[in-house]
Scaffold this motif. Structure first.
Motif, PDB file in Angstrom:
ATOM      1  N   SER A  43      48.528  62.097  54.280  1.00 42.61           N
ATOM      2  CA  SER A  43      47.623  61.295  55.111  1.00 42.61           C
ATOM      3  C   SER A  43      46.948  62.127  56.197  1.00 42.61           C
ATOM      4  CB  SER A  43      48.417  60.150  55.746  1.00 42.61           C
ATOM      5  OG  SER A  43      49.638  60.631  56.264  1.00 42.61           O
ATOM      6  N   HIS A 169      51.902  49.845  51.830  1.00 39.62           N
ATOM      7  CA  HIS A 169      52.053  50.223  53.234  1.00 39.62           C
ATOM      8  C   HIS A 169      52.826  49.138  53.980  1.00 39.62           C
ATOM      9  CE1 HIS A 169      50.488  51.012  57.429  1.00 39.62           C
ATOM     10  NE2 HIS A 169      50.874  52.211  57.045  1.00 39.62           N
ATOM     11  N   SER A 219      49.722  53.750  49.905  1.00 41.81           N
ATOM     12  CA  SER A 219      49.968  54.956  50.700  1.00 41.81           C
ATOM     13  C   SER A 219      50.697  55.992  49.866  1.00 41.81           C
ATOM     14  CB  SER A 219      50.849  54.641  51.903  1.00 41.81           C
ATOM     15  OG  SER A 219      50.186  53.784  52.774  1.00 41.81           O
ATOM     16  N   HIS A 247      44.048  55.867  52.193  1.00 40.24           N
ATOM     17  CA  HIS A 247      44.393  57.185  51.655  1.00 40.24           C
ATOM     18  C   HIS A 247      43.259  57.819  50.869  1.00 40.24           C
ATOM     19  CE1 HIS A 247      48.471  58.754  52.320  1.00 40.24           C
ATOM     20  NE2 HIS A 247      48.607  57.567  52.891  1.00 40.24           N
ATOM     21  N   LYS A 276      42.045  60.602  56.903  1.00 40.76           N
ATOM     22  CA  LYS A 276      42.840  61.156  55.795  1.00 40.76           C
ATOM     23  C   LYS A 276      41.902  61.964  54.894  1.00 40.76           C
ATOM     24  CE  LYS A 276      46.464  57.654  56.122  1.00 40.76           C
ATOM     25  NZ  LYS A 276      46.063  56.451  56.864  1.00 40.76           N
ATOM     26  N   ARG A 406      56.529  63.272  49.354  1.00 38.70           N
ATOM     27  CA  ARG A 406      55.113  63.018  49.080  1.00 38.70           C
ATOM     28  C   ARG A 406      54.324  64.213  49.606  1.00 38.70           C
ATOM     29  NH1 ARG A 406      51.665  58.556  52.415  1.00 38.70           N
ATOM     30  NH2 ARG A 406      52.132  60.132  53.974  1.00 38.70           N
TER      31      ARG A 406
HETATM   32  N1  DSN Z   1      51.189  56.775  58.059  1.00 31.81           N
HETATM   33  C1  DSN Z   1      50.225  56.758  56.985  1.00 31.81           C
HETATM   34  C2  DSN Z   1      50.713  57.509  55.812  1.00 31.81           C
HETATM   35  O1  DSN Z   1      51.277  58.556  56.028  1.00 31.81           O
HETATM   36  O2  DSN Z   1      50.522  57.095  54.680  1.00 31.81           O
HETATM   37  C3  DSN Z   1      49.826  55.401  56.643  1.00 31.81           C
HETATM   38  O3  DSN Z   1      49.708  54.643  57.784  1.00 31.81           O
END
Ligand code: DSN
Length: 485
Positions: A43, A169, A219, A247, A276, A406
């Motif tokens: 993100s 999310h 997300s 995203h 992002k 991730r």
């Molecule tokens: N915190 C973000 C993420 O990392 O996906 C989404 O709010």
């Protein structure tokens, strides 16, 4: 080297430092950290200095509650005087947003993605529930009893969104978030066998739940979503389709996601962040059809307070950058890099959820490795790679420890990395993952099987980052000597 950017950055930090060196120092330190570590939180990104400088000024001082109509001539609808310059900025930013995404309307005031989602929820509730209940009365002058009937209706609506463990999310109906407190919230999951969205199962669930709002978006889901199908599912039960594209907004703007995979022509309401894959300032935005324009424009007083004019200015710079032809190449390269990273990881025996990716992120499944996502996240940071642990579908380790990682490629793509570098990155990942101690059930700090592996990984990161710079216009040595001593 003394570029205009270098002079501007040095002067800016010097001014801050005269008042609060305790704050100036970590700002400069962050510049070094982000230039030395592999930035792979899915993100995050590196915004341009033009985006950053647009925020560093007196616009922060201005109150501009209300909004501006920007179709045709600018028509301000503000609660404060003296907003002419903010009017010009907000109108230009919203027009660029509409042009970039092909949207009928853009509301560029939300401070964050969570804020954007809350404003979107209340705009839909106002349009679809409050307006028919209130009719031509004014809520402010209705009796307490009359208003109570409306309020009960507002509080008695259903939401169907992606579950947290299926890539959704917190704001999509997670019990610890306000979204599950204001709505009767239901979640859909990915298929246990494939890890993919099952549109037939979502359609069946939507028929049972009959939600006011169906949310699509994610997300942590590594595949494209068919928004045409999601709209059909919503229409079949009379729901509003709301897409959270926080995203992948950059992939929509960069025309990587088109046709059925572009949410804007299919959803009535689309929310996003701007920082992002879109590579702008930290902030939010809501796009919509004309139906929701008026209630969104009343985000204040509905949900929000005063907008952040300096951040709206930076959003404008970001949208102008994303409208340039080079942004499409950038967006396409993000996905090529993620796909190359996933393939290189799998080649080295690292398990990637769904066997690959079609967007900017890769989810690594650690279930069989005997350590948690939290332990792996710490080990990666020790090796100069910043990414985050993440739940995977049906995760038995819960949302704090998790069984996954991730990783995203947006930031590394910004600094110029391509598929060849992704292979180097994958090799460093495998070095770390294969040399962590396996202690099933342990929640303690991670241990290395072989401490030399961490040195090897760090050397790999140093070798890579020597060849790339997030801010080529800045001379880090000079900044370091002047502000870090
Ligand atoms: N915190 C973000 C993420 O990392 O996906 C989404 O709010």
């Amino acid at each position: 080297m003394s570029t205009p950017e270098q002079q501007a950055f040095e002067n800016l930090i010097a001014v801050v430092s005269r008042v609060a060196p305790e704050i100036a120092r970590p700002i400069v330190q962050e510049l070094f950290d982000q230039g030395r570590n592999l930035k792979m939180i899915a993100s995050e990104n590196y915004s341009s200095l033009a985006v950053q400088f647009a925020m560093a000024n007196l616009l922060t001082d201005k109150y501009a509650e209300g909004y501006v109509e920007y179709e045709g001539d600018i028509k301000p609808r503000r609660f404060y005087a003296g907003c002419e310059n903010v009017d010009a900025i907000e109108a230009q930013t919203a027009r660029w947003a509409c042009e970039l995404f092909g949207a009928e309307h853009a509301y560029v005031q939300p401070h964050s993605g969570a804020d954007a989602n809350l404003i979107a929820f209340w705009s839909i509730l106002t349009n679809r529930v409050e307006a028919p209940a209130v009719g031509d009365k004014n809520p402010a002058t209705m009796s307490h009893e009359e208003w109570e009937v409306v309020r009960q209706k507002l509080g008695n609506q259903r939401l169907l969104g992606p579950g947290l463990y299926s890539g959704g999310h917190l704001t999509h109906g997670f019990r610890h978030n306000v979204s599950a407190k204001m709505f009767e919230a239901f979640s859909y999951s990915v298929s246990e066998e494939t890890g993919l969205l099952d549109y037939d199962a979502i359609a069946k669930q939507a028929k049972e739940v009959k939600p006011l709002i169906l949310i699509a978006g994610y997300s942590a889901y590594p595949r494209k979503v068919d928004f045409a199908k999601m709209r059909q599912i919503a229409d079949d039960v009379g729901a509003v389709l709301m897409v959270d594209m926080a995203h992948f907004a950059g992939l929509v703007a960069g025309k990587v996601f088109t046709g059925d995979f572009d949410p804007v022509p299919h959803a009535q309401v689309v929310t996003t962040t701007t920082h992002k894959t879109l590579r702008g300032p930290r902030g939010g935005m809501v796009l919509s059809t004309k139906e929701f324009r008026d209630t969104l424009n009343r985000g204040c007083p509905l949900v929000a307070g005063g907008p952040l004019p300096h951040v709206m200015a930076a959003k404008g710079v970001c949208f102008k950058e994303a409208l340039q032809p080079g942004f499409r190449d950038y967006a396409a390269q993000i996905v090529k890099n993620a796909s190359a990273l996933a393939a290189s990881l799998e080649k080295r025996g690292v398990k990637v959820l769904t066997g690959g990716t079609e967007n900017h992120l890769v989810l690594i499944d650690l279930t069989d490795r005997g350590y948690t996502g939290r332990q792996a996240e710490e080990a990666f940071r020790e090796c100069k790679i910043t990414l985050n642990r993440n739940t995977i579908p049906f995760d038995e380790n819960g949302a704090w420890y998790t069984s996954g990682l991730r990783a995203g490629t947006a930031a590394l793509t910004t600094i110029g990395m391509k598929e060849a570098e992704m292979d180097e990155v994958a090799s460093i990942y495998a070095t770390i993952l294969d040399h962590m101690e396996s202690k099933p059930g342990s929640k303690a700090k991670h241990l290395w099987k072989d401490a030399g592996a961490a040195d090897k990984a760090r050397d790999g990161v140093d070798a890579l980052m020597k060849r790339f710079s997030p801010y080529p216009a800045l001379d880090l040595d000079t900044l370091g000597k002047r502000f870090l001593g």
